[in-house]
Design a protein around this motif. Structure first.
Motif, PDB file in Angstrom:
ATOM      1  N   TRP A 287       0.833  -1.206   0.000  1.00 67.30           N
ATOM      2  CA  TRP A 287       0.000   0.000   0.000  1.00 67.30           C
ATOM      3  C   TRP A 287       0.863   1.250   0.000  1.00 67.30           C
ATOM      4  O   TRP A 287       0.566   2.225  -0.692  1.00 67.30           O
ATOM      5  CB  TRP A 287      -0.892  -0.037   1.235  1.00 67.30           C
ATOM      6  CG  TRP A 287      -1.766   1.177   1.368  1.00 67.30           C
ATOM      7  CD1 TRP A 287      -2.874   1.478   0.665  1.00 67.30           C
ATOM      8  CD2 TRP A 287      -1.545   2.256   2.275  1.00 67.30           C
ATOM      9  NE1 TRP A 287      -3.402   2.674   1.056  1.00 67.30           N
ATOM     10  CE2 TRP A 287      -2.603   3.181   2.060  1.00 67.30           C
ATOM     11  CE3 TRP A 287      -0.581   2.532   3.228  1.00 67.30           C
ATOM     12  CZ2 TRP A 287      -2.702   4.375   2.782  1.00 67.30           C
ATOM     13  CZ3 TRP A 287      -0.688   3.703   3.947  1.00 67.30           C
ATOM     14  CH2 TRP A 287      -1.727   4.612   3.729  1.00 67.30           C
ATOM     15  N   VAL A 288       1.934   1.266   0.769  1.00 66.12           N
ATOM     16  CA  VAL A 288       2.837   2.421   0.792  1.00 66.12           C
ATOM     17  C   VAL A 288       3.485   2.619  -0.572  1.00 66.12           C
ATOM     18  O   VAL A 288       3.648   3.763  -1.060  1.00 66.12           O
ATOM     19  CB  VAL A 288       3.897   2.228   1.886  1.00 66.12           C
ATOM     20  CG1 VAL A 288       4.980   3.303   1.794  1.00 66.12           C
ATOM     21  CG2 VAL A 288       3.241   2.268   3.259  1.00 66.12           C
ATOM     22  N   ILE A 290       2.279   1.809  -3.513  1.00 65.98           N
ATOM     23  CA  ILE A 290       1.287   2.314  -4.459  1.00 65.98           C
ATOM     24  C   ILE A 290       1.050   3.806  -4.238  1.00 65.98           C
ATOM     25  O   ILE A 290       0.965   4.598  -5.185  1.00 65.98           O
ATOM     26  CB  ILE A 290      -0.010   1.518  -4.346  1.00 65.98           C
ATOM     27  CG1 ILE A 290       0.225   0.065  -4.825  1.00 65.98           C
ATOM     28  CG2 ILE A 290      -1.121   2.160  -5.150  1.00 65.98           C
ATOM     29  CD1 ILE A 290      -0.971  -0.831  -4.630  1.00 65.98           C
ATOM     30  N   ARG A 291       0.943   4.236  -2.998  1.00 63.90           N
ATOM     31  CA  ARG A 291       0.753   5.640  -2.695  1.00 63.90           C
ATOM     32  C   ARG A 291       1.924   6.472  -3.181  1.00 63.90           C
ATOM     33  O   ARG A 291       1.763   7.581  -3.710  1.00 63.90           O
ATOM     34  CB  ARG A 291       0.582   5.811  -1.183  1.00 63.90           C
ATOM     35  CG  ARG A 291      -0.731   5.243  -0.622  1.00 63.90           C
ATOM     36  CD  ARG A 291      -1.881   6.179  -0.990  1.00 63.90           C
ATOM     37  NE  ARG A 291      -1.670   7.503  -0.469  1.00 63.90           N
ATOM     38  CZ  ARG A 291      -2.015   7.912   0.736  1.00 63.90           C
ATOM     39  NH1 ARG A 291      -2.579   7.032   1.570  1.00 63.90           N
ATOM     40  NH2 ARG A 291      -1.808   9.157   1.122  1.00 63.90           N
ATOM     41  N   ARG A 292       3.110   5.938  -3.006  1.00 60.87           N
ATOM     42  CA  ARG A 292       4.292   6.672  -3.441  1.00 60.87           C
ATOM     43  C   ARG A 292       4.333   6.790  -4.958  1.00 60.87           C
ATOM     44  O   ARG A 292       4.709   7.829  -5.516  1.00 60.87           O
ATOM     45  CB  ARG A 292       5.545   5.977  -2.916  1.00 60.87           C
ATOM     46  CG  ARG A 292       6.828   6.747  -3.203  1.00 60.87           C
ATOM     47  CD  ARG A 292       8.009   6.002  -2.615  1.00 60.87           C
ATOM     48  NE  ARG A 292       8.069   4.643  -3.154  1.00 60.87           N
ATOM     49  CZ  ARG A 292       8.944   3.728  -2.746  1.00 60.87           C
ATOM     50  NH1 ARG A 292       9.808   4.028  -1.779  1.00 60.87           N
ATOM     51  NH2 ARG A 292       8.928   2.530  -3.289  1.00 60.87           N
ATOM     52  N   ARG A 294       1.769   6.909  -6.958  1.00 60.21           N
ATOM     53  CA  ARG A 294       0.739   7.851  -7.402  1.00 60.21           C
ATOM     54  C   ARG A 294       1.160   9.312  -7.183  1.00 60.21           C
ATOM     55  O   ARG A 294       0.808  10.194  -7.969  1.00 60.21           O
ATOM     56  CB  ARG A 294      -0.569   7.569  -6.663  1.00 60.21           C
ATOM     57  CG  ARG A 294      -1.223   6.272  -7.126  1.00 60.21           C
ATOM     58  CD  ARG A 294      -2.498   6.064  -6.335  1.00 60.21           C
ATOM     59  NE  ARG A 294      -3.178   4.819  -6.765  1.00 60.21           N
ATOM     60  CZ  ARG A 294      -4.322   4.390  -6.235  1.00 60.21           C
ATOM     61  NH1 ARG A 294      -4.901   5.082  -5.241  1.00 60.21           N
ATOM     62  NH2 ARG A 294      -4.847   3.262  -6.656  1.00 60.21           N
ATOM     63  N   ARG A 295       1.867   9.558  -6.140  1.00 58.17           N
ATOM     64  CA  ARG A 295       2.282  10.915  -5.849  1.00 58.17           C
ATOM     65  C   ARG A 295       3.498  11.345  -6.673  1.00 58.17           C
ATOM     66  O   ARG A 295       3.758  12.552  -6.827  1.00 58.17           O
ATOM     67  CB  ARG A 295       2.612  11.055  -4.365  1.00 58.17           C
ATOM     68  CG  ARG A 295       1.390  10.920  -3.474  1.00 58.17           C
ATOM     69  CD  ARG A 295       1.808  11.085  -2.028  1.00 58.17           C
ATOM     70  NE  ARG A 295       0.645  10.944  -1.141  1.00 58.17           N
ATOM     71  CZ  ARG A 295       0.698  11.033   0.195  1.00 58.17           C
ATOM     72  NH1 ARG A 295       1.888  11.250   0.764  1.00 58.17           N
ATOM     73  NH2 ARG A 295      -0.393  10.905   0.896  1.00 58.17           N
TER      74      ARG A 295
END
Length: 300
Positions: A287-288, A290-292, A294-295
């Motif tokens: 999850w971390v 994927i968030r990284r 996207r940003r």
């Protein structure tokens, strides 16, 4: 207490001496019904004191010559492979003597590996048989390659207990005989007769219990107890200069297996945590990431 029981004793003597006076019988029955429920033991003691006053020489208790109960304790140190054998021979000697001479109370053997074992033997025997048996314990220990490590003798004087129990027994027998004579020769109201029968049954129960207690006391005097513990010998380390090296080699396998066992315990304790925290950690990491992603700015 004697003032309270004096009227009952006087009524008892009046009823026993009169030949056909029904009024005296009823008076005694009423006195016995009033006194017996309140103080049965005191009434028995009063009857015994009255008989002792009439004929003190004939009522004097005759105590046995020996009133001391003995208990012997022995501790034997033997080689571990001879503990069970020596205990078995001692047990067989008691059984061979017969129950009238020696009685086996308990026997137990325990083993802790190849070099440690223990046993316990408890028996009760006559003093004459125990004297010879105790004299041979040292020879048995020497023949097995061991020794007598400890010994103890306990003695308890039971003269007072025997005297008190015999006095109580005579008092209860006197009271029982008088109650039986009253029921056999006298007549009165049904309620008083029933109460006398209940008192007779109670006295008979106390009489049986007192006889049993007296038998136990006499058995303790006539037969002594013996307890023997068998322990494997304690092997002391050698004082040689090479003894540390020898001990290290002899204990190396034990240390290796102990370490391996500790590692197995560690893995067994961590495995449930890995099964639960592993997937959770992987999901959190995913999850971390994927968030990284996207940003992060996209490349032109």
């Amino acid at each position: 207490m004697r003032r309270t029981l004096l009227p009952g004793a006087m009524a008892l003597c009046l009823a026993a001496c009169s030949g056909g006076d029904d009024q005296a019988a009823e008076s005694y029955a009423g006195a016995a019904a009033e006194i017996a429920p309140a103080a049965p033991v005191e009434l028995a003691m009063e009857a015994a004191d009255t008989d002792a006053g009439d004929d003190g020489a004939s009522q004097t208790p005759v105590q046995p010559a020996n009133t001391i109960a003995y208990a012997y304790f022995y501790g034997l140190e033997l080689p571990s492979d001879r503990v069970a054998d020596v205990r078995s021979r001692h047990e067989a000697a008691c059984v061979e003597a017969g129950p009238r001479v020696c009685q086996l109370l308990g026997s137990e053997t325990q083993s802790f590996g190849d070099d440690r074992s223990s046993a316990t033997l408890r028996l009760r025997a006559t003093p004459a048989w125990l004297t010879g048996f105790r004299a041979g314990l040292e020879a048995d220990a020497d023949a097995a390659g061991g020794r007598i490590a400890q010994s103890r003798t306990d003695a308890e004087d039971l003269s007072r207990s025997l005297t008190d129990t015999e006095a109580r027994l005579r008092a209860l027998e006197t009271l029982r005989d008088r109650l039986q004579q009253l029921l056999a020769t006298r007549s009165g109201p049904l309620e008083q007769l029933l109460q006398t029968e209940r008192e007779l049954a109670r006295v008979q129960g106390e009489l049986d219990a007192t006889r049993s207690a007296l038998t136990v006391l006499r058995d303790r005097v006539s037969m002594s107890q013996l307890t023997i513990t068998y322990q494997s010998e304690t092997r002391f380390a050698s004082n040689s200069v090479f003894s540390p090296v020898g001990n290290a080699f002899s204990n190396s396998l034990r240390v290796f297996m102990a370490t391996l066992g500790g590692l197995i315990y560690l893995v067994a304790g961590l495995l449930p945590l890995l099964l639960i925290l592993g997937p959770v950690g992987w999901l959190v990491f995913r999850w971390v990431r994927i968030r990284r992603d996207r940003r992060a700015p996209k490349a032109p």
